[in-house]
Design a protein around this motif. Structure first.
Motif, PDB file in Angstrom:
ATOM      1  N   LYS A 161     -11.119  29.475  25.503  1.00 19.48           N
ATOM      2  CA  LYS A 161     -11.120  28.766  27.027  1.00 19.48           C
ATOM      3  C   LYS A 161      -9.280  28.880  27.597  1.00 19.48           C
ATOM      4  CE  LYS A 161     -15.056  27.222  27.729  1.00 19.48           C
ATOM      5  NZ  LYS A 161     -16.165  26.167  27.759  1.00 19.48           N
ATOM      6  N   GLY A 162      -8.388  29.313  28.764  1.00 19.50           N
ATOM      7  CA  GLY A 162      -7.595  29.521  29.176  1.00 19.50           C
ATOM      8  C   GLY A 162      -6.997  30.219  28.736  1.00 19.50           C
ATOM      9  N   ARG A 163      -7.196  31.099  27.210  1.00 24.09           N
ATOM     10  CA  ARG A 163      -5.839  32.478  26.936  1.00 24.09           C
ATOM     11  C   ARG A 163      -6.359  33.500  26.989  1.00 24.09           C
ATOM     12  NH1 ARG A 163      -4.641  32.246  21.198  1.00 24.09           N
ATOM     13  NH2 ARG A 163      -6.735  31.298  20.716  1.00 24.09           N
ATOM     14  N   CYS A 164      -7.924  33.697  26.773  1.00 21.41           N
ATOM     15  CA  CYS A 164      -8.238  34.794  26.996  1.00 21.41           C
ATOM     16  C   CYS A 164      -8.798  35.193  28.207  1.00 21.41           C
ATOM     17  CB  CYS A 164      -9.721  34.958  25.989  1.00 21.41           C
ATOM     18  SG  CYS A 164      -8.655  34.781  24.255  1.00 21.41           S
ATOM     19  N   THR A 165      -8.790  36.602  28.932  1.00 19.83           N
ATOM     20  CA  THR A 165      -9.364  36.781  29.805  1.00 19.83           C
ATOM     21  C   THR A 165     -10.211  37.750  29.874  1.00 19.83           C
ATOM     22  OG1 THR A 165      -7.596  36.338  31.395  1.00 19.83           O
ATOM     23  CG2 THR A 165      -9.490  37.853  32.461  1.00 19.83           C
ATOM     24  N   VAL A 166     -11.727  38.058  30.053  1.00 21.63           N
ATOM     25  CA  VAL A 166     -12.351  38.478  29.940  1.00 21.63           C
ATOM     26  C   VAL A 166     -12.517  39.316  30.880  1.00 21.63           C
ATOM     27  CG1 VAL A 166     -14.257  38.405  29.578  1.00 21.63           C
ATOM     28  CG2 VAL A 166     -14.255  39.558  28.995  1.00 21.63           C
ATOM     29  N   SER A 167     -13.028  41.221  30.993  1.00 19.35           N
ATOM     30  CA  SER A 167     -13.422  41.965  32.465  1.00 19.35           C
ATOM     31  C   SER A 167     -14.084  43.006  32.280  1.00 19.35           C
ATOM     32  CB  SER A 167     -11.607  42.170  33.083  1.00 19.35           C
ATOM     33  OG  SER A 167     -11.098  42.832  32.488  1.00 19.35           O
ATOM     34  N   ARG A 168     -14.556  43.737  32.828  1.00 17.97           N
ATOM     35  CA  ARG A 168     -15.031  44.953  32.767  1.00 17.97           C
ATOM     36  C   ARG A 168     -14.913  45.849  33.980  1.00 17.97           C
ATOM     37  NH1 ARG A 168     -21.158  43.863  31.628  1.00 17.97           N
ATOM     38  NH2 ARG A 168     -21.281  46.090  31.869  1.00 17.97           N
ATOM     39  N   ASN A 169     -15.078  46.836  34.104  1.00 19.12           N
ATOM     40  CA  ASN A 169     -15.289  47.786  35.304  1.00 19.12           C
ATOM     41  C   ASN A 169     -16.189  49.130  34.689  1.00 19.12           C
ATOM     42  OD1 ASN A 169     -14.629  50.958  36.744  1.00 19.12           O
ATOM     43  ND2 ASN A 169     -12.562  49.708  36.816  1.00 19.12           N
ATOM     44  N   ASN A 170     -17.246  49.293  35.640  1.00 16.64           N
ATOM     45  CA  ASN A 170     -18.710  49.496  35.477  1.00 16.64           C
ATOM     46  C   ASN A 170     -18.862  51.088  35.747  1.00 16.64           C
ATOM     47  OD1 ASN A 170     -19.502  47.619  34.818  1.00 16.64           O
ATOM     48  ND2 ASN A 170     -21.180  46.340  36.718  1.00 16.64           N
ATOM     49  N   ALA A 171     -17.680  51.476  36.604  1.00 19.36           N
ATOM     50  CA  ALA A 171     -17.773  52.964  37.287  1.00 19.36           C
ATOM     51  C   ALA A 171     -16.891  53.554  36.203  1.00 19.36           C
ATOM     52  CB  ALA A 171     -16.696  52.932  38.798  1.00 19.36           C
ATOM     53  N   ARG A 172     -16.117  52.315  35.495  1.00 13.18           N
ATOM     54  CA  ARG A 172     -14.808  53.608  34.317  1.00 13.18           C
ATOM     55  C   ARG A 172     -15.969  53.594  33.031  1.00 13.18           C
ATOM     56  NH1 ARG A 172      -8.607  53.436  35.623  1.00 13.18           N
ATOM     57  NH2 ARG A 172      -8.983  54.523  37.659  1.00 13.18           N
ATOM     58  N   ASN A 173     -16.597  52.289  32.996  1.00 13.69           N
ATOM     59  CA  ASN A 173     -17.687  51.721  31.670  1.00 13.69           C
ATOM     60  C   ASN A 173     -17.071  51.038  30.262  1.00 13.69           C
ATOM     61  OD1 ASN A 173     -20.015  52.677  32.402  1.00 13.69           O
ATOM     62  ND2 ASN A 173     -20.429  54.455  30.771  1.00 13.69           N
ATOM     63  N   THR A 174     -16.244  50.193  30.670  1.00 14.72           N
ATOM     64  CA  THR A 174     -14.419  49.789  29.991  1.00 14.72           C
ATOM     65  C   THR A 174     -14.501  48.196  30.333  1.00 14.72           C
ATOM     66  OG1 THR A 174     -12.994  49.676  31.804  1.00 14.72           O
ATOM     67  CG2 THR A 174     -13.373  51.704  30.171  1.00 14.72           C
ATOM     68  N   ILE A 175     -14.781  47.721  29.269  1.00 14.55           N
ATOM     69  CA  ILE A 175     -14.229  46.130  29.340  1.00 14.55           C
ATOM     70  C   ILE A 175     -13.203  46.157  28.877  1.00 14.55           C
ATOM     71  CG2 ILE A 175     -16.893  45.986  29.275  1.00 14.55           C
ATOM     72  CD1 ILE A 175     -16.565  44.113  26.236  1.00 14.55           C
ATOM     73  N   SER A 176     -12.333  44.739  29.023  1.00 14.40           N
ATOM     74  CA  SER A 176     -11.580  44.571  28.425  1.00 14.40           C
ATOM     75  C   SER A 176     -11.528  43.376  28.148  1.00 14.40           C
ATOM     76  CB  SER A 176     -10.373  44.999  28.925  1.00 14.40           C
ATOM     77  OG  SER A 176     -10.217  46.254  29.540  1.00 14.40           O
ATOM     78  N   LEU A 177      -9.960  42.899  27.031  1.00  8.61           N
ATOM     79  CA  LEU A 177     -10.073  41.287  26.985  1.00  8.61           C
ATOM     80  C   LEU A 177      -8.322  40.916  26.355  1.00  8.61           C
ATOM     81  CD1 LEU A 177     -11.312  38.774  25.589  1.00  8.61           C
ATOM     82  CD2 LEU A 177     -10.978  39.166  23.491  1.00  8.61           C
ATOM     83  N   VAL A 178      -7.743  40.228  27.204  1.00  2.34           N
ATOM     84  CA  VAL A 178      -6.830  40.003  26.880  1.00  2.34           C
ATOM     85  C   VAL A 178      -6.770  38.392  26.364  1.00  2.34           C
ATOM     86  CG1 VAL A 178      -4.423  39.758  28.187  1.00  2.34           C
ATOM     87  CG2 VAL A 178      -5.646  41.267  29.038  1.00  2.34           C
ATOM     88  N   MET A 179      -5.689  38.388  25.712  1.00  3.47           N
ATOM     89  CA  MET A 179      -5.695  37.560  25.235  1.00  3.47           C
ATOM     90  C   MET A 179      -3.904  36.958  25.014  1.00  3.47           C
ATOM     91  SD  MET A 179      -7.841  38.003  21.570  1.00  3.47           S
ATOM     92  CE  MET A 179      -6.745  39.689  20.913  1.00  3.47           C
ATOM     93  N   HIS A 180      -3.538  35.165  25.826  1.00  6.99           N
ATOM     94  CA  HIS A 180      -2.254  34.876  25.106  1.00  6.99           C
ATOM     95  C   HIS A 180      -1.973  34.110  24.758  1.00  6.99           C
ATOM     96  CE1 HIS A 180      -1.677  37.593  29.367  1.00  6.99           C
ATOM     97  NE2 HIS A 180      -2.957  36.424  29.505  1.00  6.99           N
ATOM     98  N   ARG A 181      -1.145  33.837  24.087  1.00  6.74           N
ATOM     99  CA  ARG A 181      -0.496  33.002  23.662  1.00  6.74           C
ATOM    100  C   ARG A 181      -1.317  32.990  21.883  1.00  6.74           C
ATOM    101  NH1 ARG A 181      -1.793  30.690  27.631  1.00  6.74           N
ATOM    102  NH2 ARG A 181      -3.494  29.770  27.100  1.00  6.74           N
TER     103      ARG A 181
END
Length: 127
Positions: A68-88
């Motif tokens: 929490k506060g360091r990571c952001t999860v996202s998805r794009n269903n049109a492209r069948n992708t998910i991502s995880l951005v991790m900071h610090r």
């Protein structure tokens, strides 16, 4: 059947950021709650973040306390992708990170609800 392929891992220094991506095969990607788990050497696999489609371009997200506060999860269903951005990033974040497709209606947090796993991508954080 769903195949998951992760990318984006690597060696970074503490304090830096990293983006992990996962591409899924299959036509019903949007029906799967998706999650990221990680497993450090000698430790059990643990939940990092999850994301579930709840409407058109509307998603519910969930994070482990350490994310929490360091990571952001996202998805794009049109492209069948998910991502995880991790900071610090911290040395303690060193692990193999796995993309997971949970069973429809299942929890993003529960290992037992995982239907498909990716092969994992190594993240190493140096001090």
């Amino acid at each position: 059947q769903v195949q998951l392929v992760e990318s984006g891992g690597g060696l970074v220094q503490a304090g830096e950021s990293l983006r992990l991506s996962c591409v899924a095969s299959g036509r019903t990607f949007n029906t799967f709650p998706m999650a990221w788990f990680r497993q450090a050497p000698g430790k059990e696999r643990e939940f990092v973040a999850g994301i579930t489609t709840i409407g058109i371009n509307t998603y519910s997200t969930d994070y482990a306390d350490f994310a929490k506060g360091r990571c952001t999860v996202s998805r794009n269903n049109a492209r069948n992708t998910i991502s995880l951005v991790m900071h610090r990033l911290e040395v303690e974040d060193t692990a193999v990170y796995y993309c997971a497709a949970q069973r429809p209606g299942g929890s993003t947090r529960r290992l037992e609800d995982t239907s498909y796993w990716g092969q994992g991508t190594q993240v190493t954080v140096s001090s």
